[in-house]
Every structure is written in structure tokens, then in C-alpha cells.
Design a protein around this motif. Structure first.
Motif, short mmCIF file in Angstrom:
data_model
loop_
_atom_site.label_atom_id
_atom_site.label_comp_id
_atom_site.label_asym_id
_atom_site.label_seq_id
_atom_site.Cartn_x
_atom_site.Cartn_y
_atom_site.Cartn_z
N ILE A 62 12.54 -23.80 -111.02
CA ILE A 62 11.82 -24.01 -109.76
C ILE A 62 11.02 -25.31 -109.81
N ASP A 63 11.46 -26.24 -110.69
CA ASP A 63 10.71 -27.49 -110.84
C ASP A 63 10.63 -28.28 -109.54
N TYR A 64 11.72 -28.32 -108.74
CA TYR A 64 11.67 -29.09 -107.49
C TYR A 64 10.61 -28.48 -106.55
N HIS A 65 10.59 -27.14 -106.53
CA HIS A 65 9.65 -26.45 -105.63
C HIS A 65 8.21 -26.82 -105.99
N MET B 212 31.46 -23.83 -100.91
CA MET B 212 30.26 -23.17 -101.44
C MET B 212 30.49 -22.55 -102.82
N THR B 213 29.49 -22.65 -103.66
CA THR B 213 29.56 -21.99 -104.97
C THR B 213 29.72 -20.48 -104.82
N ASP B 214 29.14 -19.90 -103.77
CA ASP B 214 29.20 -18.44 -103.60
C ASP B 214 30.58 -17.96 -103.15
N TRP B 215 31.41 -18.88 -102.69
CA TRP B 215 32.78 -18.51 -102.31
C TRP B 215 33.70 -18.52 -103.54
N VAL C 201 27.68 -26.72 -108.75
CA VAL C 201 26.35 -26.36 -108.23
C VAL C 201 25.53 -25.62 -109.29
N TYR C 202 26.14 -24.63 -109.93
CA TYR C 202 25.47 -23.90 -111.02
C TYR C 202 26.21 -24.15 -112.33
N GLU C 203 25.45 -24.29 -113.40
CA GLU C 203 26.06 -24.62 -114.69
C GLU C 203 26.75 -23.43 -115.35
N ASN C 204 26.44 -22.21 -114.87
CA ASN C 204 26.87 -21.03 -115.60
C ASN C 204 27.37 -19.96 -114.66
N ARG C 205 28.41 -20.28 -113.88
CA ARG C 205 28.86 -19.29 -112.90
C ARG C 205 30.29 -18.80 -113.17
N PHE C 206 30.70 -18.87 -114.45
CA PHE C 206 32.03 -18.34 -114.78
C PHE C 206 31.95 -17.14 -115.71
N GLY D 50 16.21 -12.82 -109.18
CA GLY D 50 17.39 -13.41 -108.54
C GLY D 50 18.56 -13.24 -109.48
N CYS D 51 19.68 -13.84 -109.15
CA CYS D 51 20.87 -13.65 -109.96
C CYS D 51 20.76 -14.40 -111.28
N ARG D 52 21.39 -13.83 -112.29
CA ARG D 52 21.35 -14.50 -113.59
C ARG D 52 22.45 -15.56 -113.66
N ARG E 266 28.39 -16.02 -93.94
CA ARG E 266 29.69 -16.64 -94.22
C ARG E 266 30.12 -16.39 -95.66
N ILE E 267 29.18 -16.00 -96.52
CA ILE E 267 29.58 -15.66 -97.90
C ILE E 267 30.25 -14.29 -97.90
N GLU E 268 29.64 -13.36 -97.17
CA GLU E 268 30.26 -12.03 -97.10
C GLU E 268 31.63 -12.13 -96.43
N LYS F 235 22.41 -13.13 -95.53
CA LYS F 235 21.34 -12.82 -96.48
C LYS F 235 20.49 -14.05 -96.76
N ASN F 236 21.16 -15.19 -96.95
CA ASN F 236 20.42 -16.38 -97.38
C ASN F 236 19.70 -17.10 -96.24
N PHE F 237 19.79 -16.53 -95.06
CA PHE F 237 18.97 -17.02 -93.95
C PHE F 237 17.89 -16.01 -93.57
N1 EPU Z 1 17.63 -26.52 -108.95
C1 EPU Z 1 16.80 -27.14 -109.85
N2 EPU Z 1 15.44 -27.07 -109.65
C2 EPU Z 1 14.90 -26.38 -108.60
C3 EPU Z 1 15.76 -25.77 -107.66
C4 EPU Z 1 17.13 -25.85 -107.87
O1 EPU Z 1 17.26 -27.74 -110.81
O2 EPU Z 1 13.68 -26.35 -108.48
C5 EPU Z 1 19.08 -26.58 -109.17
C6 EPU Z 1 19.63 -25.18 -109.46
O3 EPU Z 1 19.48 -24.82 -110.80
C7 EPU Z 1 21.08 -25.33 -109.06
C8 EPU Z 1 21.01 -26.33 -107.90
O4 EPU Z 1 19.75 -26.96 -107.98
O5 EPU Z 1 21.82 -25.89 -110.11
C9 EPU Z 1 21.17 -25.72 -106.53
O6 EPU Z 1 20.25 -24.66 -106.35
P1 EPU Z 1 19.63 -24.32 -104.93
O7 EPU Z 1 18.18 -24.58 -104.97
O8 EPU Z 1 20.44 -25.00 -103.89
O9 EPU Z 1 19.88 -22.76 -104.85
P2 EPU Z 1 18.88 -21.66 -104.35
O10 EPU Z 1 18.15 -22.10 -103.15
O11 EPU Z 1 18.12 -21.09 -105.49
C10 EPU Z 1 20.52 -20.60 -102.62
C11 EPU Z 1 21.15 -19.26 -102.44
C12 EPU Z 1 22.21 -19.04 -103.48
C13 EPU Z 1 23.26 -20.15 -103.35
C14 EPU Z 1 22.58 -21.52 -103.46
C15 EPU Z 1 23.54 -22.67 -103.23
C16 EPU Z 1 19.34 -17.95 -101.54
C17 EPU Z 1 18.35 -16.85 -101.71
N3 EPU Z 1 20.13 -18.23 -102.56
O12 EPU Z 1 19.93 -20.55 -103.90
O13 EPU Z 1 22.82 -17.82 -103.20
O14 EPU Z 1 24.21 -20.01 -104.34
O15 EPU Z 1 21.51 -21.62 -102.51
O16 EPU Z 1 24.12 -22.58 -101.96
O17 EPU Z 1 19.41 -18.58 -100.48
C18 EPU Z 1 23.80 -15.76 -103.65
O18 EPU Z 1 23.69 -15.52 -102.44
O19 EPU Z 1 24.44 -15.03 -104.45
C19 EPU Z 1 23.16 -16.95 -104.20
C20 EPU Z 1 23.00 -17.15 -105.50
#
Ligand code: EPU
Length: 437
Positions: free
Chosen positions: A127-130, A308-311, A332-337, A119-121, A237-239, A22-24
């Protein structure tokens, strides 16, 4: 489909197949937008996230043809056009993918509109980095009431970025923007997940010049034009790990066709430390409960090549059945419990802590985030009425219901379709007893 009534207590046994990650897949579909020719993606699963991206691309004039059983998606981006903001808005809340359309849309059309993101809660998921990356490429970012408008009046030019954290999405953002930006781009502290390497492979097939150096450095030499690609997605690989954890939690034996060892090394090491057994062949991996006690472990989630956090969530369900105290530190995530609340209701003994337990200090220490857990087992699970909180947490609840004695109601299972293809069909194939209500 509204909820599942699950009669637990039967070990999952049999064979299932996992298709593309999914994530690719969603990112590769976005990459097709950068090309001036058609692309073909194979091994695409039938999950809701693929429908969401297909819908978004169609709004922008991309022709998307799908052969769902065959897992093929053909994308023709030759007539790309600016979408109506209101139409994009209807996708708000459905996915975080729209943010990754920015670079390709800026290159093709000079502007991009991003609705409020879903996306997931799990935590704030900012999205500040983006946005900072897009600004560094020369884009102008304007916040509107309904979303964010991004324009590039003077085009996009290569830049140097040093990420504060190796974010998967931000690394993808950079790649999808840098490949057609003028000049050279350098990214430090990049994420190097296998899904990112597969995205780089796709971009290279399209004509991009990207090198992945040691120490998380990626360099991109921009090119003025990209073509299409043909590519088969790497397996999810998550599935695969989710089904492996389900096998362990239910004392079962599941062959996951499509699971690939190199992408799952860290999971396999951990699975073995817990006591799980596995056999690897050319086509997949067979995961099974050892028939004896499971062992407690200390585990820390991390970016690749870490665990991985998703595992984490599916494995925590299996850890409720391990003897002793397991410590899980989510970095990786602050709130995943949040999902552990339902497990507690079902009889698991899990306590969550603000402190960084069992490992190094992470970004979330001393910041009031319950990001460490202690799991004490084995604790027999009993049936409950549960509401699915998010994709991975939801699948974990399903595993818990399958492992528990009695009949559970698992509500809100639509969320699970976002990332698990035909999971009810797979449950049937593995001998689970349940009804769709
Ligand atoms: N973060 C920031 N600012 C940003 C972007 C990320 O602070 O602008 C922080 C996030 O809050 C988090 C950390 O950086 O604490 C890592 O986030 P990352 O950007 O790596 O995650 P993502 O790209 O939003 C993807 C997957 C997630 C997976 C993570 C980590 C997709 C669509 N989602 O999310 O998958 O957990 O990478 O591997 O590719 C899932 O499949 O259930 C899922 C949540």
C-alpha cells in the motif's frame, strides 16, 4: 458451506445474471461517506465484500439499509463518528477496502485507522502508493502495532501525483481524497478502468469537479462540500468473463444477462481468437464453445484497456483445452499463477517461468517471480481434491472441476462468495451436477 463435490464433464448450459461490479460497489459505498446527505446505490450484488464494507461503514456511524433481493443499498452518513480501533481491528484480514476509507474519514473526522489489510493472497499487494498519496495531501501517517493511524492536523490540500504504475486502488485513493481537498489535484499515470470511470460518475453526482484528460491524466478541483448520489452500479465484467470461460472450458453455452460489450472489448477479442463464439444483444452476451477445436494464443495481462489480470485465471482453464501452446504473461501481479498447481494435478500441462514470455519486459522480469506460463493442450482434465487459494483462482478451480471427468472435491469455497453472487444457484441454473458437503 464447507466444500463442493462436483461431478464434472457436463457442459454448462442456460442463463445467469450478473449484477454490479464487486470492484466498484465497495468504492461507491465508501464514496457515500464523503457526502453530507444520503446516497442510494442500486444493482448491488449479495457478496461478502459488500457485507464487509457495510460493516466498516456502520462502525463509523453510517446507517446502512439494504434491500438484498432488490440490490439496493441506502447509506446515511450524516452522523459519522470515530470508530473504536478494536472494532475496526476485527475487520483486519477481511478486505483491503479499509485503506480507501482514509480520505473520506480524514475529511469528515480528521483521522483514520487502518487495520492490517487482507484481500486476496496474490503477491505482496503493498500500500506504499496509497500512503505516499495521503502524505502528499498533507496527512501524517503513523505506524502502530495493530495498524496505521492517519491524521490531518492541518487539513488536506491539492497536490500533483505521478504514479509509478497505474494502480486502480491508488487512483481511487487519490479521487476519494482530492474531491474535498483544498485546491487542485493532478494525477498522472492514472488507472482508467471502467470501475474508476463509474466512481468518477458517482463523485460528480455528489458535486465533485473531475476531468479525465488524455494520456492517463486526471484533474480534480476540490470542493468544500459534497451531497449524496443515486446510481446503478456497472455490471461485473470479471464475473461475466468468468462464466464465459466456464462455458468455453466445459464445451457449454451460457447467456450472461447484464454482460456489457464496451467494458469487455478486450476479453471478447481474446475469446474469439481462442475460438469461442458469442452473440451480443441489448441485455447481455451469449458465450459458447464452437464445437470444434480451440486455438492456442499468446496473451499478456495489463491495465485497462488491456486484458484484465482477473480474467486471466478463468481463461487459462479454457486454454488447457486449446490445441497447441499458449503463452500467458502476467504483468499486473507478480504471483498470480499459484492456482495452476491444482490444474497440473488435474492433468493440465502448464509450466511457469520467471522470464517475461511472449511480450515486452515487465516490472517482474529477472526478479524471481513465476509470472509467465506456457499451457499445452488439449489435455483432458481429471477429478481431484482441491483447496481454493483465492477468489479468482478458486473460481478457476471450480471451472476445472466442472470440465473434468469424475468427481472432484473443491474445498474452501467460502472465498468464492467474496466476489461471485449466489454462484451455487447459478451453477444449478446452468445444469451443473454437484453437492454441498
Ligand atoms: N501496487 C503497489 N503499491 C500500491 C498499490 C499497488 O506496488 O500501493 C501494485 C500492486 O502490487 C500490483 C499493481 O500495483 O502489482 C496493481 O495493483 P492495483 O492497485 O491496481 O490493484 P488493487 O486496487 O489492489 C484492484 C482490484 C483487483 C484487481 C486490480 C487490478 C479491488 C478491490 N481489487 O486491486 O481485484 O485485480 O485492481 O485490476 O478493486 C479481484 O477482484 O479478485 C481483485 C484482486
Amino acid at each position: 458451506m464447507s466444500h463442493l463435490q462436483v461431478h464434472g464433464g457436463t457442459p454448462l448450459q442456460g442463463e445467469i445474471t450478473v449484477r454490479g461490479a464487486k470492484n466498484f460497489v465497495s468504492k461507491a459505498m465508501v464514496a457515500a461517506l464523503l457526502g453530507e446527505d444520503t446516497s442510494e446505490l442500486r444493482n448491488v450484488p449479495e457478496i461478502r465484500d459488500v457485507n464487509v464494507v457495510a460493516g466498516l461503514l456502520r462502525l463509523h456511524g453510517v446507517q446502512v439499509e439494504r434491500d438484498v433481493p432488490g440490490g439496493v443499498v441506502r447509506l446515511d452518513p450524516r452522523n459519522v463518528e470515530i470508530a473504536h480501533k478494536a472494532d475496526i481491528d476485527t475487520h483486519a484480514g477481511a478486505s483491503r477496502i479499509p485503506i480507501l476509507l482514509c480520505g473520506p474519514l480524514l475529511h469528515r473526522l480528521g483521522e483514520a485507522f487502518i487495520p492490517d489489510l487482507g484481500g486476496c493472497r496474490i503477491g505482496d499487494r503493498p500500500i506504499d502508493y496509497h500512503l505516499e498519496i495521503l502524505r502528499q495531501f498533507g496527512a501524517q501517517v503513523d505506524k502502530l502495532d495493530t495498524g496505521i493511524l492517519i491524521t490531518a492536523p492541518r487539513g488536506l490540500h491539492g497536490t500533483k501525483v505521478d504514479l509509478p504504475y497505474p494502480s486502480v486502488g491508488a487512483t481511487e485513493q487519490l479521487l476519494l481524497t482530492a474531491v474535498r481537498a483544498a485546491g487542485v489535484t493532478e494525477l498522472r499515470n492514472a488507472a482508467i478502468e471502467p470501475e474508476i470511470m463509474d466512481l468518477i460518475a458517482v463523485l460528480q453526482r455528489m458535486g465533485a469537479i473531475i476531468s479525465v484528460d488524455t494520456d492517463r491524466v486526471i484533474r480534480v478541483e476540490g470542493v468544500p462540500r459534497l451531497g449524496g448520489f443515486t446510481h446503478a452500479a456497472l455490471p461485473d465484467r470479471i464475473e461475466a468473463a468468468s462464466w464465459a470461460s466456464a462455458a468455453l472450458a466445459t464445451r457449454g453455452d451460457v447467456y450472461v444477462r447484464g454482460a456489457r460489450q464496451p467494458d469487455m472489448m478486450t476479453f471478447l477479442n481474446t475469446f474469439r481468437k481462442v475460438g469461442g463464439e458469442f452473440d451480443i444483444d441489448d441485455d447481455g452476451i451469449r458465450f459458447r464453445h464452437p464445437g470444434t477445436e480451440l486455438a492456442s494464443i499468446v496473451l499478456e495481462t495489463d491495465v485497462h484497456p488491456g486484458f484484465m489480470t482477473d480474467w486471466q485465471q478463468p481463461l487459462v482453464v479454457a486454454l488447457t483445452q486449446a490445441t497447441g501452446l499458449s503463452i500467458v504473461h502476467e504483468t499486473v501481479y507478480e504471483n498470480r499463477f499459484g492456482f495452476t498447481e491444482a490444474l497440473r494435478q488435474m492433468g493440465a500441462t502448464i509450466q511457469v517461468y520467471r522470464e517475461c514470455l511472449g511480450g515486452l519486459e515487465c516490472r517482474f522480469g529477472q526478479r524471481n517471480f513465476f509470472h509467465s506460463a506456457v499451457v499445452s493442450g488439449p489435455a483432458p482434465l481429471r477429478a481431484a481434491d482441491i483447496e481454493v487459494p483465492d477468489l479468482r483462482g478458486g473460481f478457476s478451480h471450480l471451472i476445472a472441476a466442472l470440465a473434468a471427468e469424475g468427481t472432484s472435491q473443491v474445498r474452501g469455497i467460502e472465498l468464492i462468495n467474496r466476489g461471485y453472487e449466489n454462484f451455487t444457484g447459478k451453477l444449478e441454473a446452468l445444469g451443473a451436477t454437484f453437492e454441498t458437503v
